[in-house]
Design a protein around this motif. Sequence first.
Motif, short mmCIF file in Angstrom:
data_model
loop_
_atom_site.label_atom_id
_atom_site.label_comp_id
_atom_site.label_asym_id
_atom_site.label_seq_id
_atom_site.Cartn_x
_atom_site.Cartn_y
_atom_site.Cartn_z
N ARG A 1 -9.19 7.63 1.03
CA ARG A 1 -8.15 7.18 1.95
C ARG A 1 -8.57 5.87 2.61
NH1 ARG A 1 -4.44 10.71 4.07
NH2 ARG A 1 -3.35 8.80 4.63
N GLY A 2 -7.65 5.30 3.34
CA GLY A 2 -7.96 4.05 4.06
C GLY A 2 -7.08 2.92 3.55
N VAL A 3 -5.97 2.68 4.27
CA VAL A 3 -5.00 1.71 3.81
C VAL A 3 -5.58 0.29 3.76
CG1 VAL A 3 -3.95 1.40 6.11
CG2 VAL A 3 -2.57 1.02 4.09
N ARG B 1 4.06 8.15 7.18
CA ARG B 1 3.04 8.67 6.27
C ARG B 1 1.70 8.79 7.00
NH1 ARG B 1 6.39 10.28 3.84
NH2 ARG B 1 6.97 10.09 1.67
N PHE B 2 1.60 8.13 8.15
CA PHE B 2 0.36 8.21 8.93
C PHE B 2 0.44 9.40 9.87
CE2 PHE B 2 0.70 3.69 7.88
CZ PHE B 2 -0.56 3.45 7.36
N SER C 1 -2.38 2.64 -4.27
CA SER C 1 -2.38 3.98 -3.64
C SER C 1 -3.81 4.35 -3.34
CB SER C 1 -1.76 4.97 -4.62
OG SER C 1 -2.37 6.24 -4.50
N ASN C 2 -4.05 5.02 -2.18
CA ASN C 2 -5.33 5.71 -2.05
C ASN C 2 -5.12 7.08 -1.46
OD1 ASN C 2 -4.82 4.30 0.30
ND2 ASN C 2 -6.93 3.69 0.63
N ARG D 1 7.75 5.38 18.72
CA ARG D 1 7.03 4.37 17.94
C ARG D 1 7.07 3.02 18.65
NH1 ARG D 1 7.85 4.73 11.54
NH2 ARG D 1 8.08 6.96 11.34
N PRO E 1 9.98 9.80 8.69
CA PRO E 1 8.71 10.20 9.33
C PRO E 1 7.55 9.41 8.72
CG PRO E 1 9.93 12.13 8.58
CD PRO E 1 10.66 10.93 8.04
N ASP F 1 6.08 -2.53 3.32
CA ASP F 1 5.90 -1.09 3.12
C ASP F 1 6.81 -0.60 1.99
OD1 ASP F 1 4.20 -1.07 5.25
OD2 ASP F 1 5.58 -0.07 6.64
N TYR G 1 1.07 5.71 -0.05
CA TYR G 1 0.44 7.03 0.04
C TYR G 1 1.53 8.08 -0.15
CZ TYR G 1 -1.77 11.14 1.98
OH TYR G 1 -2.24 12.41 2.15
N PRO H 1 0.85 -1.19 0.00
CA PRO H 1 0.00 0.00 0.00
C PRO H 1 0.89 1.25 0.00
CG PRO H 1 -0.06 -1.11 2.15
CD PRO H 1 0.99 -1.78 1.34
N1 LIG Z 1 -2.69 2.92 0.26
C1 LIG Z 1 -2.29 3.61 1.34
N2 LIG Z 1 -1.05 3.44 1.81
C2 LIG Z 1 -0.68 4.15 2.89
C3 LIG Z 1 -1.54 5.05 3.58
N3 LIG Z 1 -0.86 5.60 4.59
C4 LIG Z 1 0.39 5.04 4.56
N4 LIG Z 1 0.50 4.18 3.54
C5 LIG Z 1 1.64 3.33 3.14
O1 LIG Z 1 1.83 2.39 4.18
C6 LIG Z 1 3.19 2.04 4.26
C7 LIG Z 1 3.67 2.31 5.69
O2 LIG Z 1 3.79 3.69 5.87
P1 LIG Z 1 4.94 4.31 6.76
O3 LIG Z 1 4.88 5.79 6.65
O4 LIG Z 1 6.26 3.66 6.40
O5 LIG Z 1 4.42 3.83 8.19
P2 LIG Z 1 5.21 3.57 9.55
O6 LIG Z 1 6.68 3.68 9.28
O7 LIG Z 1 4.79 2.20 9.95
O8 LIG Z 1 4.70 4.61 10.49
C8 LIG Z 1 3.93 2.87 3.22
O9 LIG Z 1 4.10 2.09 2.06
C9 LIG Z 1 2.97 4.04 3.00
O10 LIG Z 1 3.10 4.63 1.74
C10 LIG Z 1 -2.87 5.22 3.04
O11 LIG Z 1 -3.70 5.99 3.54
N5 LIG Z 1 -3.19 4.48 1.94
#
Ligand SMILES: Nc1nc2c(ncn2[C@@H]2O[C@H](COP(=O)(O)OP(=O)(O)O)[C@@H](O)[C@H]2O)c(=O)[nH]1
Length: 244
Positions: free
Chosen positions: A70-72, A206-207, A41-42, A130, A204, A92, A11, A9
Amino acid sequence: MTPFTVVIPVYNEEALLFPNTERLIAYLDPLGLEYEILIGSNGSTDLTPQLGEGLRQRFPQVNFLHMPERGVGRVFKTLVAQARYPAIVSIDMDLSTDFDFIPRALAMLQVGHVIVGVKKKGIQQRSWLRKLGSDIFVRAVRLLLDIEYDDYSITAKAYRTESVRRFLDVIDEGSSYVLSICYLIQRAGGEIIQVPVSCVDWRPSRFNLANEAIYKFRHLFRFWLKFRVDRLIRWLNVDSGQFS
Ligand SMILES: Nc1nc2c(ncn2[C@@H]2O[C@H](COP(=O)(O)OP(=O)(O)O)[C@@H](O)[C@H]2O)c(=O)[nH]1
Ligand SMILES: [Mg+2]
């Protein structure tokens, strides 16, 4: 080994989409296994949709889709529905976990229905905040639900495609879908295996971490309520569709 689908997924990943997909392909090709990569992607507002389309045209084993909402979890469900192969490995786009999770998890899917890559059992280089957030959540899940896994993040998880498809319509549309899947598959008598995974992630998120925390606890609480109803149903001896 089984042919497999890598699900990613994304974003707003314009900076990493191309180079990291190429890195992943450079790792996967020499394994000599049949595979595909599905990237979803969303809500991305940068060049991710256009670059994803470029990836799709350049590499026959890559498929890309973009949805406006949105919504992974929503995109994860769509990718699972589209997966061509019987095993799914989800990682990821920042490729923050070890690649060797992929072959290890595929081997273990011969036995398990879900393979949970656990960062705290491997070497993890992530911010203390985290790590603390994950620990608190894992403890809360243990306290409220009857499941004892150590990592509900979306990365480094592997699934039997058919097992997840059984629950597609009830899996959460946000990032708690891993918790939903573990809970539902364990409840149905499926096998869930945990493996250590190393992780280096200083990027950082993406959430939006504050919103995520609120959402995850709200989802957990709803699950807890449902769990109580489930126990009542089991007590009343109603069949809940067990794995054979
Ligand atoms: N499809 C989609 N992917 C998302 C969303 N938010 C985050 N991601 C993806 O989820 C994965 C994990 O995100 P990341 O920022 O690395 O999260 P963290 O490191 O676990 O806090 C990455 O590939 C992001 O691009 C979303 O709303 N929709
Ligand atoms: Mg990350």
